[in-house]
Design a protein around this motif. Structure first.
Motif, PDB file in Angstrom:
ATOM      1  N   MET A   1       0.859  -1.255   0.199  1.00  0.00           N
ATOM      2  CA  MET A   1      -0.036  -0.006   0.149  1.00  0.00           C
ATOM      3  C   MET A   1       0.882   1.222   0.055  1.00  0.00           C
ATOM      4  SD  MET A   1      -3.247   1.315   0.332  1.00  0.00           S
ATOM      5  CE  MET A   1      -4.143  -0.287   0.726  1.00  0.00           C
ATOM      6  N   ALA A   2       0.485   2.269  -0.846  1.00  0.00           N
ATOM      7  CA  ALA A   2       1.390   3.279  -0.716  1.00  0.00           C
ATOM      8  C   ALA A   2       1.162   4.200   0.466  1.00  0.00           C
ATOM      9  CB  ALA A   2       0.767   4.239  -1.988  1.00  0.00           C
ATOM     10  N   LYS A   3       2.245   4.979   0.584  1.00  0.00           N
ATOM     11  CA  LYS A   3       2.131   6.078   1.571  1.00  0.00           C
ATOM     12  C   LYS A   3       1.372   7.375   1.265  1.00  0.00           C
ATOM     13  CE  LYS A   3       5.133   9.322   3.755  1.00  0.00           C
ATOM     14  NZ  LYS A   3       6.460   9.942   3.798  1.00  0.00           N
ATOM     15  N   VAL A   4       0.351   7.405   2.069  1.00  0.00           N
ATOM     16  CA  VAL A   4      -0.456   8.485   1.645  1.00  0.00           C
ATOM     17  C   VAL A   4      -0.732   9.803   2.765  1.00  0.00           C
ATOM     18  CG1 VAL A   4      -2.820   9.259   1.049  1.00  0.00           C
ATOM     19  CG2 VAL A   4      -2.151   7.158   0.584  1.00  0.00           C
ATOM     20  N   GLU A   5      -0.633  10.945   2.585  1.00  0.00           N
ATOM     21  CA  GLU A   5      -0.668  12.032   3.429  1.00  0.00           C
ATOM     22  C   GLU A   5      -1.595  13.064   3.075  1.00  0.00           C
ATOM     23  OE1 GLU A   5       3.402  13.065   5.033  1.00  0.00           O
ATOM     24  OE2 GLU A   5       3.735  12.408   3.097  1.00  0.00           O
ATOM     25  N   ILE A   6      -2.188  13.621   3.869  1.00  0.00           N
ATOM     26  CA  ILE A   6      -3.315  14.701   3.522  1.00  0.00           C
ATOM     27  C   ILE A   6      -3.344  15.627   4.738  1.00  0.00           C
ATOM     28  CG2 ILE A   6      -5.123  13.418   4.653  1.00  0.00           C
ATOM     29  CD1 ILE A   6      -7.094  14.391   2.541  1.00  0.00           C
ATOM     30  N   TYR A   7      -3.121  16.932   4.306  1.00  0.00           N
ATOM     31  CA  TYR A   7      -3.110  18.038   5.162  1.00  0.00           C
ATOM     32  C   TYR A   7      -4.483  18.585   5.258  1.00  0.00           C
ATOM     33  CZ  TYR A   7       1.952  18.105   4.649  1.00  0.00           C
ATOM     34  OH  TYR A   7       3.309  17.830   4.880  1.00  0.00           O
ATOM     35  N   THR A   8      -5.003  18.632   6.248  1.00  0.00           N
ATOM     36  CA  THR A   8      -6.597  19.411   6.312  1.00  0.00           C
ATOM     37  C   THR A   8      -6.817  20.429   7.258  1.00  0.00           C
ATOM     38  OG1 THR A   8      -7.082  17.757   8.247  1.00  0.00           O
ATOM     39  CG2 THR A   8      -7.299  16.798   6.129  1.00  0.00           C
ATOM     40  N   LYS A   9      -7.871  20.966   7.325  1.00  0.00           N
ATOM     41  CA  LYS A   9      -8.413  21.806   8.490  1.00  0.00           C
ATOM     42  C   LYS A   9      -9.776  21.275   8.990  1.00  0.00           C
ATOM     43  CE  LYS A   9      -6.031  26.134   6.864  1.00  0.00           C
ATOM     44  NZ  LYS A   9      -6.279  27.410   6.442  1.00  0.00           N
TER      45      LYS A   9
END
Length: 85
Positions: A1-9
């Motif tokens: 599985m890929a490394k997934v990052e998400i920047y949120t507010k």
């Protein structure tokens, strides 16, 4: 599985939509909450080539873009290949 990052507010409907799609795909992701700004916001802007809106999604350190960009990859049938290389 890929490394997934998400920047949120907090309270961001586009962030919720992007996280929902990733969850539906079975992707685990690291969420960086930048509601209060700080060094992670500066990091996001740098990684996203100056983009300041959220969410900003990265898969295996590749900048994907925002919620609409993520949805477009899904509509084109290209998201699964990125998440499961």
């Amino acid at each position: 599985m890929a490394k997934v990052e998400i920047y949120t507010k907090a309270w961001c409907p586009y962030c919720t939509r992007a996280k929902r799609l990733l969850t539906e795909k079975g992707a685990e992701f690291v969420e960086h909450d930048i509601t209060m700004g700080g060094p992670q916001r500066a990091e996001m802007i740098d990684r996203a080539n100056g983009r300041t809106t959220v969410p900003q999604v990265f898969i295996d350190d590749r900048h994907i873009g925002g919620s609409d960009d993520l949805a477009a990859l899904e509509a084109q049938g290209r998201l699964d290949a990125l998440l499961n290389p």
